[in-house]
Design an enzyme around this catalytic site. Structure first.
Site, PDB file in Angstrom:
ATOM      1  N   GLU A 100       0.805  -1.230   0.000  1.00  0.00           N
ATOM      2  CA  GLU A 100       0.000   0.000   0.000  1.00  0.00           C
ATOM      3  C   GLU A 100       0.837   1.278   0.000  1.00  0.00           C
ATOM      4  O   GLU A 100       0.310   2.358  -0.249  1.00  0.00           O
ATOM      5  CB  GLU A 100      -0.977   0.003   1.180  1.00  0.00           C
ATOM      6  CG  GLU A 100      -0.292   0.244   2.499  1.00  0.00           C
ATOM      7  CD  GLU A 100      -1.074   1.162   3.416  1.00  0.00           C
ATOM      8  OE1 GLU A 100      -2.197   1.539   3.086  1.00  0.00           O
ATOM      9  OE2 GLU A 100      -0.506   1.524   4.450  1.00  0.00           O
TER      10      GLU A 100
ATOM     11  N   ASN B   8      -5.415   1.190   3.471  1.00  0.00           N
ATOM     12  CA  ASN B   8      -6.209   2.414   3.401  1.00  0.00           C
ATOM     13  C   ASN B   8      -5.756   3.356   2.280  1.00  0.00           C
ATOM     14  O   ASN B   8      -6.483   4.265   1.912  1.00  0.00           O
ATOM     15  CB  ASN B   8      -6.180   3.146   4.746  1.00  0.00           C
ATOM     16  CG  ASN B   8      -4.782   3.378   5.250  1.00  0.00           C
ATOM     17  OD1 ASN B   8      -3.967   2.444   5.329  1.00  0.00           O
ATOM     18  ND2 ASN B   8      -4.461   4.604   5.598  1.00  0.00           N
ATOM     19  N   HIS B   9      -4.552   3.136   1.702  1.00  0.00           N
ATOM     20  CA  HIS B   9      -4.094   3.989   0.597  1.00  0.00           C
ATOM     21  C   HIS B   9      -4.400   3.388  -0.784  1.00  0.00           C
ATOM     22  O   HIS B   9      -3.852   3.830  -1.783  1.00  0.00           O
ATOM     23  CB  HIS B   9      -2.596   4.248   0.711  1.00  0.00           C
ATOM     24  CG  HIS B   9      -2.210   5.022   1.930  1.00  0.00           C
ATOM     25  ND1 HIS B   9      -2.882   6.154   2.338  1.00  0.00           N
ATOM     26  CD2 HIS B   9      -1.221   4.831   2.846  1.00  0.00           C
ATOM     27  CE1 HIS B   9      -2.329   6.622   3.447  1.00  0.00           C
ATOM     28  NE2 HIS B   9      -1.330   5.840   3.779  1.00  0.00           N
TER      29      HIS B   9
ATOM     30  N   HIS C 210       3.846  -0.237  10.316  1.00  0.00           N
ATOM     31  CA  HIS C 210       5.253  -0.239   9.877  1.00  0.00           C
ATOM     32  C   HIS C 210       6.231  -0.569  10.999  1.00  0.00           C
ATOM     33  O   HIS C 210       7.434  -0.409  10.827  1.00  0.00           O
ATOM     34  CB  HIS C 210       5.646   1.088   9.210  1.00  0.00           C
ATOM     35  CG  HIS C 210       4.897   1.363   7.953  1.00  0.00           C
ATOM     36  ND1 HIS C 210       5.290   2.307   7.023  1.00  0.00           N
ATOM     37  CD2 HIS C 210       3.759   0.820   7.448  1.00  0.00           C
ATOM     38  CE1 HIS C 210       4.435   2.338   6.023  1.00  0.00           C
ATOM     39  NE2 HIS C 210       3.486   1.449   6.272  1.00  0.00           N
TER      40      HIS C 210
HETATM   41 FE   FE2 Z   1      -2.021   1.825   5.867  1.00  0.00          FE
HETATM   42 FE   FE2 Z   2       1.609   1.087   5.298  1.00  0.00          FE
END
Ligand code: FE2
Ligand code: FE2
Length: 269
Positions: free
Chosen positions: A39, A67-68, A179
């Site tokens: 993403e 979400n991206h 991350h």
């Molecule tokens: Fe994300």
């Molecule tokens: Fe990410």
């Protein structure tokens, strides 16, 4: 079946680290199937057809997102065209792409992959990932016992709760998005391998992959600024899950972090 799941690939440094480090890692751990979250693959936000193909070229079988997913318009058609790319299944119906599919590993064994996105501390208003997963897992049961699920979310509580909710119904619940790799990997009582977050594949000297100066400035000033992917040495973060194909349960989950070798200094004579 040995499944390697690689955490969020961030920008060019992440893609480069993946291409550099995956051949040796593959030789070391002999995965039958490789999933990566992509993403942040294109410039740190979203994915493009080109960056997705680059990741497949490096040896990844399936790319999950988060979400991206819709950050880059030019990927919309690709999401429909290439079944190797998955976006969270709990987006509203009618959006491009698919949220789950059945694939084959290197030896032809079926493996299901599901992508979901959490709702806690996330700005998108998505369907309930818990209830959405029920229908998907019911459908998947007709095809395969081995199922890997990427739960993309911010909150450890939501990801941890989902792992327990799905325990015994999927092979692995792997958290992505923060991350930062967590040290809570375990096999749950029902046989599901679970980790809250697998961590990222991207530049180490950064704040979750972004140039640290930009993030610090955002905190100091509260003014918007444009994020840029950091450079320098990258890390590849992953987990290796061993699955019993006859039951779909996991017998092992192991955290992996591989560092790129720092650029060697020139020898001055
Ligand atoms: Fe994300
Ligand atoms: Fe990410």
């Amino acid at each position: 079946m040995r499944i390697l799941f690689i955490g969020d690939v961030v920008g060019k440094p992440g893609r480069r680290a993946l291409a550099e480090l995956l051949p040796d890692l593959t030789a070391d751990v002999s995965p039958d199937f490789i999933v990566a979250n992509g993403e942040n693959a294109a410039g740190g936000i979203g994915v493009t057809k080109e960056t997705a193909l680059e990741i497949f070229q490096a040896g990844v079988h399936v790319l999950t997102l988060g979400n991206h997913v819709f950050a880059r318009k030019d990927v919309y058609q690709f999401l429909d065209e290439d079944p190797r790319v998955l976006r969270p299944a709990n987006y509203p119906t009618g959006v491009p792409g698919r949220g789950w599919a059945v694939y084959s590993d290197e030896s032809g064994q079926p493996v299901g992959v599901v992508n979901l996105c959490g709702r806690v501390f996330m700005s998108e208003h998505l369907e309930d990932p818990f209830r959405v997963s029920d229908g998907i897992l019911e459908e998947l049961a007709a095809y395969t016992k081995v199922v890997v699920l990427d739960f993309h979310g911010e909150a450890t509580s939501e990801k941890g709760a989902f792992g327990r909710y799905a325990d015994g119904r999927v092979t692995a619940v792997v958290g992505t998005h923060t991350h930062v790799q967590t040290a809570d990997e375990r096999i749950l009582p029902g046989g599901t391998a679970c980790i809250t977050d697998v961590g990222m594949t991207g530049p180490v000297d950064s704040v979750i992959g972004v140039r640290k100066e930009l993030i610090i400035s955002r905190f100091l000033t509260q003014m918007p600024n444009k994020f840029e992917v950091a450079d320098g040495e990258s890390i590849l973060s992953a987990v290796l899950v061993e699955a019993d194909v006859s039951t779909g349960t996991a017998s092992k989950i192991e955290r992996i972090q591989v560092h790129q070798a720092p650029a060697s200094n020139p020898v001055v004579l």
